[in-house]
Enzyme design. Structure first.
Site, PDB file in Angstrom:
ATOM      1  N   ASP A 156     -24.299 -46.955 -72.864  1.00  0.00           N
ATOM      2  CA  ASP A 156     -24.927 -48.058 -72.148  1.00  0.00           C
ATOM      3  C   ASP A 156     -26.065 -48.619 -73.002  1.00  0.00           C
ATOM      4  O   ASP A 156     -26.553 -47.968 -73.931  1.00  0.00           O
ATOM      5  CB  ASP A 156     -25.460 -47.542 -70.809  1.00  0.00           C
ATOM      6  CG  ASP A 156     -26.256 -48.580 -70.060  1.00  0.00           C
ATOM      7  OD1 ASP A 156     -25.684 -49.650 -69.751  1.00  0.00           O
ATOM      8  OD2 ASP A 156     -27.446 -48.346 -69.797  1.00  0.00           O
ATOM      9  N   ASP A 199     -29.087 -51.291 -71.656  1.00  0.00           N
ATOM     10  CA  ASP A 199     -30.386 -51.445 -70.993  1.00  0.00           C
ATOM     11  C   ASP A 199     -30.739 -50.180 -70.217  1.00  0.00           C
ATOM     12  O   ASP A 199     -30.001 -49.734 -69.343  1.00  0.00           O
ATOM     13  CB  ASP A 199     -30.362 -52.650 -70.050  1.00  0.00           C
ATOM     14  CG  ASP A 199     -31.762 -53.126 -69.673  1.00  0.00           C
ATOM     15  OD1 ASP A 199     -32.751 -52.456 -70.033  1.00  0.00           O
ATOM     16  OD2 ASP A 199     -31.880 -54.176 -69.021  1.00  0.00           O
ATOM     17  N   ASP A 202     -28.208 -44.378 -68.466  1.00  0.00           N
ATOM     18  CA  ASP A 202     -29.397 -44.092 -67.655  1.00  0.00           C
ATOM     19  C   ASP A 202     -29.171 -44.270 -66.165  1.00  0.00           C
ATOM     20  O   ASP A 202     -30.009 -43.875 -65.361  1.00  0.00           O
ATOM     21  CB  ASP A 202     -30.544 -45.019 -68.069  1.00  0.00           C
ATOM     22  CG  ASP A 202     -30.258 -46.460 -67.654  1.00  0.00           C
ATOM     23  OD1 ASP A 202     -29.292 -47.049 -68.197  1.00  0.00           O
ATOM     24  OD2 ASP A 202     -30.964 -46.990 -66.779  1.00  0.00           O
TER      25      ASP A 202
END
Length: 256
Positions: free
Chosen positions: A9, A11, A205
């Site tokens: 991922d 961001d 995240d």
């Protein structure tokens, strides 16, 4: 086992909003130094792969264009695979519209083969009405990603998933979602990497998108608590990630 490919991922993992995550930058550098294949997998449909690449340069990350795989790219690949025709009605930003047009799809507001809905900063009632009627007329309803919210400095704003939820309520037809945590984007990314799912790991995240994308698709997961999901939430997660780290600097590549 030593993982042979990484799905990563952006961001909250490699950077956060407009802020650097130096450990994320070093993580990409270490992958490159070791020659381990990786794919940066993002639900963002407002940026082209070229603009993602340029943005990453601002975070001290140099990565080849072929390592970037967006929900827009996965959407176009899915449409091509479905082979229902070359017409579409698209709600979304220019990056999404351009990619679909560049793939040979022509806009049809009445009877398109596909209605594609992504994040649109300038959505109007008329756009939603056009999409509603087209879906009722038989268009395949595609949602680029199911994210109900997007985090901003103003707070959590409506995401593409919220627009799709409105259209689902209006048409009583569920969209085919492309982005994480759904299977389509993950399967396509693995196909491009040419890595079996049992030799790959999903790094992110956000438990609801990144980690569930791995869990739902039989891919090991690495949750880093630098973004959306906090360390305090980890003990109560319904299915635990394969690994949980406070920083990607803690990861060694012979783990598994």
């Amino acid at each position: 086992m030593a993982y042979k490919g990484y799905l990563i991922d952006l961001d909250g993992t490699i950077y956060k909003g407009k802020s650097r995550i130096p450990a994320g930058e070093r993580f990409i550098e270490r992958l490159q130094e070791k020659g381990i294949p990786y794919m940066l997998v993002t639900n963002n449909t407002t940026r082209t792969p070229e603009s993602v690449q340029e943005m990453l340069r601002g975070f001290n990350v140099e990565t080849p264009l072929e390592t970037i795989y967006t929900a827009t790219m996965a959407t176009v690949d899915y449409m091509n695979d479905m082979n229902r025709g070359k017409t579409a009605y698209v709600i979304g930003e220019e990056g999404l519209k351009k990619a679909i047009a560049d793939a040979g799809y022509v806009e049809d507001t009445k009877n398109p083969a596909y209605v594609v809905v992504g994040l649109d900063w300038n959505v109007t009632y008329d756009k939603l009405a056009t999409a509603t009627l087209a879906i009722q007329n038989g268009a395949l309803f595609i949602g680029t990603n199911p994210d109900l919210n997007i985090p901003t400095e103003r707070g959590l704003l409506p995401g593409a998933g919220s627009l799709n939820a409105l259209l689902e309520a209006a048409t009583r037809i569920k969209p085919v979602f492309i982005g994480k945590p759904k299977a389509i984007i993950m399967n396509k990314a693995l196909e491009i990497l040419n890595i079996p799912r049992n030799q790959a790991v999903m790094v992110g995240d956000n438990y609801l998108t990144d980690i569930m994308a791995g869990i739902n698709n039989d891919i090991d997961t690495l949750l880093v608590t630098t973004g959306f999901t906090t360390v305090e939430e980890v003990p109560d997660l319904p299915i635990q990630p394969s690994y949980v780290l406070a920083s990607l600097d803690e990861w060694t590549f012979n783990e598994g």
